[in-house]
Each structure stands twice: as C-alpha cells, then as structure tokens.
Design an enzyme around this catalytic site. Structure first.
Site, PDB file in Angstrom:
ATOM      1  N   ARG A 189      -0.148  15.296  12.775  1.00 51.70           N
ATOM      2  CA  ARG A 189       0.559  15.118  11.715  1.00 51.70           C
ATOM      3  C   ARG A 189       1.228  16.342  11.136  1.00 51.70           C
ATOM      4  NH1 ARG A 189      -1.493   9.465   9.347  1.00 51.70           N
ATOM      5  NH2 ARG A 189      -0.011   9.288   8.573  1.00 51.70           N
ATOM      6  N   PRO A 190       2.680  16.615  11.757  1.00 51.28           N
ATOM      7  CA  PRO A 190       2.604  17.361  11.104  1.00 51.28           C
ATOM      8  C   PRO A 190       3.606  17.846   9.702  1.00 51.28           C
ATOM      9  CG  PRO A 190       4.079  17.441  12.610  1.00 51.28           C
ATOM     10  CD  PRO A 190       3.448  16.125  12.890  1.00 51.28           C
ATOM     11  N   ILE A 191       3.508  18.580   8.675  1.00 49.91           N
ATOM     12  CA  ILE A 191       4.087  18.710   7.316  1.00 49.91           C
ATOM     13  C   ILE A 191       5.466  19.309   6.968  1.00 49.91           C
ATOM     14  CG2 ILE A 191       1.829  18.047   5.785  1.00 49.91           C
ATOM     15  CD1 ILE A 191       2.063  20.304   4.758  1.00 49.91           C
ATOM     16  N   ASP A 192       6.327  20.110   8.003  1.00 51.13           N
ATOM     17  CA  ASP A 192       7.131  20.980   8.335  1.00 51.13           C
ATOM     18  C   ASP A 192       8.368  20.370   7.466  1.00 51.13           C
ATOM     19  OD1 ASP A 192       7.219  19.746  10.970  1.00 51.13           O
ATOM     20  OD2 ASP A 192       9.123  20.385  10.541  1.00 51.13           O
ATOM     21  N   GLN A 193       8.653  18.933   7.465  1.00 51.55           N
ATOM     22  CA  GLN A 193      10.133  18.978   6.846  1.00 51.55           C
ATOM     23  C   GLN A 193       9.949  18.649   5.516  1.00 51.55           C
ATOM     24  OE1 GLN A 193      12.658  18.066   8.363  1.00 51.55           O
ATOM     25  NE2 GLN A 193      11.128  18.859   9.872  1.00 51.55           N
ATOM     26  N   CYS A 241      -4.973   8.142   8.481  1.00 48.21           N
ATOM     27  CA  CYS A 241      -5.579   7.844   9.763  1.00 48.21           C
ATOM     28  C   CYS A 241      -5.279   9.058  11.062  1.00 48.21           C
ATOM     29  CB  CYS A 241      -4.828   6.787  10.339  1.00 48.21           C
ATOM     30  SG  CYS A 241      -5.416   5.242   9.383  1.00 48.21           S
ATOM     31  N   ARG A 254      -3.583   9.876   3.783  1.00 49.80           N
ATOM     32  CA  ARG A 254      -2.832  11.486   3.385  1.00 49.80           C
ATOM     33  C   ARG A 254      -1.874  11.674   2.685  1.00 49.80           C
ATOM     34  NH1 ARG A 254      -2.165  13.995   8.050  1.00 49.80           N
ATOM     35  NH2 ARG A 254       0.375  14.236   8.178  1.00 49.80           N
ATOM     36  N   LYS A 259       1.005  -1.809   0.100  1.00 54.50           N
ATOM     37  CA  LYS A 259       0.019   0.152   0.172  1.00 54.50           C
ATOM     38  C   LYS A 259       0.822   1.604  -0.091  1.00 54.50           C
ATOM     39  CE  LYS A 259      -2.719   2.401   3.533  1.00 54.50           C
ATOM     40  NZ  LYS A 259      -1.483   4.060   3.898  1.00 54.50           N
ATOM     41  N   ASN A 260       2.019   1.888   0.719  1.00 56.64           N
ATOM     42  CA  ASN A 260       2.784   2.712   0.900  1.00 56.64           C
ATOM     43  C   ASN A 260       3.464   2.852   0.304  1.00 56.64           C
ATOM     44  OD1 ASN A 260       1.029   3.061   2.987  1.00 56.64           O
ATOM     45  ND2 ASN A 260       2.818   2.341   4.925  1.00 56.64           N
ATOM     46  N   ASP A 291       3.190   0.587  12.483  1.00 59.21           N
ATOM     47  CA  ASP A 291       2.363  -0.002  12.052  1.00 59.21           C
ATOM     48  C   ASP A 291       1.611  -1.445  12.251  1.00 59.21           C
ATOM     49  OD1 ASP A 291       1.565   2.775  10.458  1.00 59.21           O
ATOM     50  OD2 ASP A 291       2.152   2.280   8.468  1.00 59.21           O
ATOM     51  N   ARG A 308      -9.540   0.299   3.731  1.00 68.34           N
ATOM     52  CA  ARG A 308      -8.347   1.533   2.944  1.00 68.34           C
ATOM     53  C   ARG A 308      -7.290   0.714   2.717  1.00 68.34           C
ATOM     54  NH1 ARG A 308      -6.398   5.535   6.572  1.00 68.34           N
ATOM     55  NH2 ARG A 308      -4.884   5.363   5.359  1.00 68.34           N
TER      56      ARG A 308
HETATM   57  C1  UD1 Z   1       3.829   6.958   7.018  1.00 69.73           C
HETATM   58  C2  UD1 Z   1       3.201   6.182   6.730  1.00 69.73           C
HETATM   59  C3  UD1 Z   1       2.671   5.448   7.710  1.00 69.73           C
HETATM   60  C4  UD1 Z   1       3.546   5.060   9.257  1.00 69.73           C
HETATM   61  C5  UD1 Z   1       4.400   6.241   9.005  1.00 69.73           C
HETATM   62  C6  UD1 Z   1       5.576   5.846  10.075  1.00 69.73           C
HETATM   63  C7  UD1 Z   1       2.718   5.961   4.440  1.00 69.73           C
HETATM   64  C8  UD1 Z   1       1.083   6.659   3.617  1.00 69.73           C
HETATM   65  N1  UD1 Z   1       2.490   6.360   6.148  1.00 69.73           N
HETATM   66  O1  UD1 Z   1       2.763   7.959   7.503  1.00 69.73           O
HETATM   67  O2  UD1 Z   1       1.437   3.988   7.272  1.00 69.73           O
HETATM   68  O3  UD1 Z   1       2.625   5.263  10.116  1.00 69.73           O
HETATM   69  O4  UD1 Z   1       4.926   6.219   8.008  1.00 69.73           O
HETATM   70  O5  UD1 Z   1       6.465   4.852   9.246  1.00 69.73           O
HETATM   71  O6  UD1 Z   1       3.061   6.283   4.341  1.00 69.73           O
HETATM   72  N2  UD1 Z   1       7.198  14.484  10.679  1.00 69.73           N
HETATM   73  C9  UD1 Z   1       7.159  15.838  11.504  1.00 69.73           C
HETATM   74  N3  UD1 Z   1       6.937  16.388  10.696  1.00 69.73           N
HETATM   75  C10 UD1 Z   1       7.463  16.515   9.378  1.00 69.73           C
HETATM   76  C11 UD1 Z   1       6.932  14.985   8.972  1.00 69.73           C
HETATM   77  C12 UD1 Z   1       6.849  14.005   9.735  1.00 69.73           C
HETATM   78  O7  UD1 Z   1       7.403  16.168  12.786  1.00 69.73           O
HETATM   79  O8  UD1 Z   1       7.401  16.946   8.116  1.00 69.73           O
HETATM   80  C13 UD1 Z   1       6.892  13.152  12.506  1.00 69.73           C
HETATM   81  C14 UD1 Z   1       6.210  12.928  12.232  1.00 69.73           C
HETATM   82  O9  UD1 Z   1       4.866  14.018  13.305  1.00 69.73           O
HETATM   83  C15 UD1 Z   1       6.109  11.027  13.315  1.00 69.73           C
HETATM   84  C16 UD1 Z   1       6.746  10.756  12.271  1.00 69.73           C
HETATM   85  O10 UD1 Z   1       7.683  12.149  12.098  1.00 69.73           O
HETATM   86  O11 UD1 Z   1       6.183  11.590  14.767  1.00 69.73           O
HETATM   87  C17 UD1 Z   1       7.236  10.090  11.629  1.00 69.73           C
HETATM   88  O12 UD1 Z   1       6.511  10.628   9.962  1.00 69.73           O
HETATM   89  P1  UD1 Z   1       6.343  10.072   8.707  1.00 69.73           P
HETATM   90  O13 UD1 Z   1       7.528   8.752   8.585  1.00 69.73           O
HETATM   91  O14 UD1 Z   1       5.886  11.268   7.788  1.00 69.73           O
HETATM   92  O15 UD1 Z   1       5.197   9.071   8.601  1.00 69.73           O
HETATM   93  P2  UD1 Z   1       3.996   9.764   7.401  1.00 69.73           P
HETATM   94  O16 UD1 Z   1       4.816   9.932   6.288  1.00 69.73           O
HETATM   95  O17 UD1 Z   1       2.968  10.549   7.970  1.00 69.73           O
END
Ligand code: UD1
Length: 438
Positions: A125-129, A120, A96, A22-23, A310, A402
């Site tokens: 779930r920030p997107i700053d990175q 989920c 997502r 899926k991912n 997961d 999903r």
């Molecule tokens: C992906 C997976 C999800 C899995 C997660 C961790 C997909 C579609 N989803 O989610 O199933 O649980 O990886 O293996 O592939 N973070 C920040 N800033 C950012 C982005 C992330 O601080 O900009 C933090 C998050 O809050 C979290 C950690 O980094 O604590 C990991 O998140 P991330 O690996 O980005 O998860 P997703 O890509 O959303």
C-alpha cells in the site's frame, strides 16, 4: 476471545438502517483538525476506527462531546502537535486513515509528523502519490524509519496543479485537506470520485473552504486562511449497505436497506440483478429480495463508479453459491484474496490466479470455524456463514468491528441466528501447554 457464532441457512426479512460512512468519517474527523471552532458531526458510525481517530485527536488537545451515539461536537480550536505521547503513535499505527493527519497538520500548522499507517493488509500500500501531492504544494516530506515528517518550506503551503499518476482515494483526500488552507489555487487532476470524496468536499465547504468539482476527475480548491465551525451530516455507508444486500442475495428473503443513497449503490445493484436478485430503488432505500436460484456472473473491481473493491470479498461469498463458473477480477489492489482460504474451509471451490478468482458455484456452503483476515474479508465470511448449512464460528472479529456498527444486532433483527460469544482460547490456539514447576 470474542467470536461470532452463526447458525446459517435462514432467509433474511425486514428492514435494516445503514449507519454513516466509515471512509467519510475517517477523512472528515482528521480534516476537523483544521477547524478553529466547533464541528458538529451527525450520522457518525459507532465503529472502532472512528473511536481510534477521536482518541488520537484527544491526545492533541481536541475536545469531544457526544450529543447522542451518532452525533458529536468536536472542538479543535486549541490542538497542538508538540510532544505527542507514544500511546498516540500506537493508535496511528493501527489504522490506515491516520495518514490524513499529515495533510491536516500541514494545513493547520505548516508542519506534520505521524507514523506510517496500519489498516487492512491487502498487499503493498504505497503512499507515493500522497508524497507527490504534498511536495508539489511546497512541503518537504521525509518518509523513513516508520515515520512521516513534513514541513511547508515557506511556512504555508502554496496552491499548484497536481496530476495523480494513480487514482487514489487516500491521496485525493490528503491533498484536498492540505490544499483547503493553502495559499492560492490548487487543481488536482485524475482524482478519485468515490462518494466519500464528495462528502469530504461538502464538509470542508460547510466549514468555509472553497472546493469544487468533487465527484468528477478534477478538483479545484481556492485556499482560505482558516476554516470555521459548523454542522455536517455524513452520508450513509455504501459498503455497509452493499454487505447487507450481499447477505440477502446469499440467504434469500426480502430486506429494505434503509437510510442509503441508491445512486451510490447502482454498481452493486446492477451486479446483483445479473445474479437474479431483485433490487428496487426508493428515495432513500433499496428493497432487495431473492426467491429463485442465484445466477453466476463476472465482476471486475474498479474505482468509483465501478464495482467497489471493498465489496469484492462479499460478492465472492455470494457467487460461491451460484451454480456455474463466475470470474472475479481485482482491479484496484495487487492482491486481495487472503479470505479465499477461509471460504474453502466452508466448501467453496475457488481458484485464484494472479488478480482473478475462478469460482465454481456449489449447491451450498457448510459451516466451519473461520477467521476474519481483514475488515471486508470478515464481512465475506459472515455472509457465507449466514447462507451456509450448519454452524460457522468467525474469529478475529475485531477487524469487522473496525467498520460495521452493531453487525450482530442488525442481522438478528433480520432473523439471522448470529451471536457474539466470548470463548476462552483452546490450549492448542495458545501454543504448547507449559507445566508449572513445583
Ligand atoms: C481507500 C479505502 C479502502 C479501499 C480503497 C480503494 C479508506 C480509509 N480506505 O484506501 O477501503 O479499498 O480506498 O477503494 O478510505 N496507490 C499508489 N500510490 C499511492 C496511493 C495508492 O500506487 O500513493 C495505489 C494502491 O496501491 C492501490 C490503488 O492506488 O492499488 C488505490 O489505493 P487508494 O485508493 O489510495 O486506497 P486507500 O486510500 O488506501
């Protein structure tokens, strides 16, 4: 309302074939937006998240041709991003991975917009990175009012060195996609190493990109002008495989989990072995069996190659049946324990303190009516229901669908007594009865 009804307590036997990841699929499909030509994608899972993404690309003008249920030809030659309809944004809000459209649109058109993603809900779930990476590549990014807008300042992104402050799968994917057609060389440091990151890199390379180092913590990308069409087969789903492995651990029995890459499962296999579950590796399968009692253990989730977050809910469900005290610590998300309340309805004894769950194993769980709180939480209550004495009803199964292809059919083939039924909602579930005014 559709729900699963499980008569638990049967050991599982036989062979289950794992679907495509899926991912990986939800990263590769948006990445295909960058390709001028036909991408033939094989081993795609038939799950609703893939369906949603294909519908999103269709709104942009992509042509989708199904060759068979797991093979598709996707042609994004004539996509465009102007005046996209509101129906499309409703879809991007649901999942997502819709934020990968930003990297892909920026790479293809030099500008991008989308809604903030759904998916989920396990805390913030920030997107700053993502924003940091795309900005470093020369984009102006604005996140406001539930939308993300981005524009390459010079019309085309420009390669640079980016250090991720947090190991993020999503940010790694988004930046890789965007950098594939950026001018010059991009180096991304402290990246995620999950199998689907490697799969995305392999996909991009087979469409003409130059991505190296995926699977290590530094990825180097030499931008190319265009990506061209090609054929790519996705890897099998690590988490789907792990879920069936957990189900065998919980129920006992012996199952060949086939069409997997055993290396991707090592983090799960070794934990299961600690729990007195036998796992033998073949070239493309693992044979999982349990006859004796489960043993308690401790688990901490971490980015790959650590134990996957997961799989945290499913392993908790198994540990509920292991005598003694197990401690599960969530090391990726701030909180991911909403499903604990559901397992407690089945007799589980779990106490959550911050990021740790203390599980006192009970002899057996007891069937109850429970909800899937999110995708993997749903998988956990199914695993618990399969092992429990009595009848378990699982509601809100759209979350599970999903990410799991034909879960019911695959489990039935292993001897599980599980059915999907469409049961009308009870009046109390709908709220107070309103009498008609005559
Ligand atoms: C992906 C997976 C999800 C899995 C997660 C961790 C997909 C579609 N989803 O989610 O199933 O649980 O990886 O293996 O592939 N973070 C920040 N800033 C950012 C982005 C992330 O601080 O900009 C933090 C998050 O809050 C979290 C950690 O980094 O604590 C990991 O998140 P991330 O690996 O980005 O998860 P997703 O890509 O959303």
């Amino acid at each position: 309302m559709e729900k699963y009804v499980i008569h638990g307590g049967q050991p599982l036997h036989g062979r289950v074939e794992i679907s495509g990841a899926k991912n990986a699929a939800v990263a590769i499909i948006p990445a295909a937006l960058m390709v001028r030509g036909v991408c033939r994608l094989e081993n795609l899972p038939q799950i609703s998240d893939v369906d949603t993404q294909l519908r999103i690309l269709t709104y942009m003008g992509a042509k989708v041709k199904m060759i068979n249920p797991s093979t598709m030809e996707l042609d994004c030659t004539n996509v465009q991003i102007d005046n996209l309809p509101e129906e499309m944004w409703e879809l991007t809000r649901r999942i997502r991975a819709s934020y990968y459209l930003i990297g892909a649109m920026l790479g293809r058109f030099g500008e991008a917009y989308s809604t903030m993603p759904g998916g989920c809900n396990f805390g913030v779930r920030p997107i700053d990175q993502h924003v940091k990476g795309l900005t470093a590549l020369g984009a102006e990014v604005d996140v406001s009012g539930g939308f993300i807008n981005a524009r390459a300042k010079t019309g085309r992104l420009k390669g640079t060195t980016i250090y991720l402050d947090k190991v993020s799968v999503g940010a790694t994917v988004n930046i890789m996609i965007a950098a594939a057609t950026a001018e010059g060389r991009t180096v991304i440091e402290n990246v995620a190493r999950e199998p689907h990151i490697v799969d995305l890199a392999n996909f991009l390379n087979s469409m003409g990109a130059d991505v190296r180092g995926a699977g290590t913590d530094v990825i180097k990308i030499r931008g190319v002008k265009h990506l061209h069409g090609g054929t790519y087969a996705l890897i099998p789903d690590q988490i789907e495989a792990g879920t069936y492995m957990a189900a065998v651990a919980a129920c006992g029995g012996s199952v060949q989990v086939a069409n997997v890459i055993p290396k991707h499962l090592e983090c799960i296999s070794s934990k299961l072995r600690e729990m007195n579950v036998q796992v033998e590796e073949g070239d493309d399968f693992v044979l999982v069996s349990r006859e004796g009692m489960l043993r308690h253990t401790n688990v901490k989730t971490m980015p790959y190659p650590g134990f996957p977050t997961d799989m945290q809910p499913q392993i908790c469900a198994v540990l509920c049946c292991a005598p003694g005290v197990s401690v599960v610590t969530e090391g990726v998300w701030d909180s991911r324990y909403k499903y604990v309340a559901e397992l407690k309805k089945m007799g589980a004894q779990i106490q959550v303190e911050d990021q740790a769950a203390f599980i006192q194993g009970v002899g057996h769980l007891t069937g109850a009516t429970v909800k899937a709180c999110d995708l993997r939480a749903g998988a956990a209550v199914v695993v618990a229901g399969l092992a429990a004495h009595g009848v378990t009803k699982v509601e809100d199964i759209f979350y599970i669908e999903r990410g799991y292809e034909n879960l019911v059919g695959k489990l039935q083939a292993l001897g599980a007594d599980i059915r999907c039924i469409d049961e009308p909602e009870t009046p109390s579930a709908r709220g107070p009865v309103r009498w008609a005014v005559i």
